[in-house]
Design an enzyme around this catalytic site. Structure first.
Site, PDB file in Angstrom:
ATOM      1  CB  THR A  27      41.230  22.887  41.678  1.00 26.38           C
ATOM      2  OG1 THR A  27      41.566  24.401  41.335  1.00 26.38           O
ATOM      3  CG2 THR A  27      41.047  22.885  43.144  1.00 26.38           C
ATOM      4  CB  VAL A  86      46.504  33.234  38.660  1.00 30.10           C
ATOM      5  CG1 VAL A  86      46.210  33.150  37.340  1.00 30.10           C
ATOM      6  CG2 VAL A  86      46.063  34.457  39.156  1.00 30.10           C
ATOM      7  CE  LYS A  87      47.375  23.491  38.472  1.00 29.28           C
ATOM      8  NZ  LYS A  87      46.362  22.553  38.857  1.00 29.28           N
ATOM      9  CB  ILE A  88      49.417  30.500  33.945  1.00 29.16           C
ATOM     10  CG1 ILE A  88      48.459  31.615  34.213  1.00 29.16           C
ATOM     11  CG2 ILE A  88      49.882  30.814  32.457  1.00 29.16           C
ATOM     12  CD1 ILE A  88      49.198  33.047  34.550  1.00 29.16           C
TER      13      ILE A  88
END
Ligand code: G3P
Length: 217
Positions: A27, A86-88
């Site tokens: 997402t 965790v999207k970074i």
């Protein structure tokens, strides 16, 4: 090759999960907004709902752009559910955060990657996934698939464990070509995944089998 669906739409996530070929979900803030999910609490609740539908990894993006903020948000996201990745974003602060989470044993997805150099940095920092945006490169007359090919070469040269997650996949041929090149994962819309089903000879062949069966019964 893992199949992720790139949406925050629960109905589409359920449909892909029911097909039995879904390995995860990605997402981003734009996809959340598209579903009308706004405000921190609603977004966090939505991530949990997604995790309860699928079995695999669910990427949840930090909004902070500074290292401390990314760490704070990433830890909060990670504690929501064991499937959260965790999207970074690929920035200098982001690279520091990737290293922090890698050292802490928390899975990460490095997003907004548009070059081999950026992918190399993400791998050096220990990212679990790197997300080159192939559709957005195609949009500016640059072949996104070439980038996947180049990252594959570099990662194989040094046996980096970071998985190449082809993102911004827009159509069925993107999926097929990513598979040929050796992307570890692709994330795309349900329409692109369902496009893999289609072949007119399958439909013609099935109609004939059913017609012939009926003749004998
Ligand atoms: O996976 C990244 C994706 O959400 C971006 O896709 O179509 O907005 O370039 P797109």
């Amino acid at each position: 090759m893992k199949f992720f669906i790139d949406t925050a739409n629960l109905e589409q996530i359920r449909e892909a999960q029911a097909m039995g070929v879904l390995d995860g979900v990605t997402t981003n803030p734009s996809l959340m907004a598209k579903e009308g999910i706004t405000g921190a609490n609603s977004i966090l609740k939505h991530y949990v709902e997604i995790c309860e539908i699928v079995d695999g990894d669910v990427s949840a993006e930090v909004i902070a752009v500074d290292f401390e903020g990314m760490v704070r948000e990433g830890n909060a996201l990670s504690s929501l559910h064991s499937q959260i990745v965790v999207k970074i974003p690929m920035t200098e602060e982001g690279v520091k955060a990737l290293k922090y989470f890698s050292d802490a044993g928390i899975k990460t997805n490095c997003t907004l990657v548009f070059s081999v150099g950026q992918a190399l940095l993400a791998a050096k920092a220990g990212a679990t996934y790197v997300s080159p945006f192939i559709g957005r490169l195609d949009d500016v007359s640059t072949d996104g698939l070439d980038l996947i090919e180049d990252i594959r070469l570099v990662y194989d040269n040094f046996a980096f464990e970071t998985e190449i997650l082809a993102a911004s996949v827009r159509n069925t041929m993107h999926i097929v070509n990513c598979a040929k090149i050796g992307a570890d994962v692709m994330t795309g819309p349900l329409s692109a995944i369902k496009g893999l089903l289609k072949h007119p000879l399958t439909d013609i062949g099935l109609d004939k089998f059913l017609a012939d069966y009926k003749k004998g019964n």
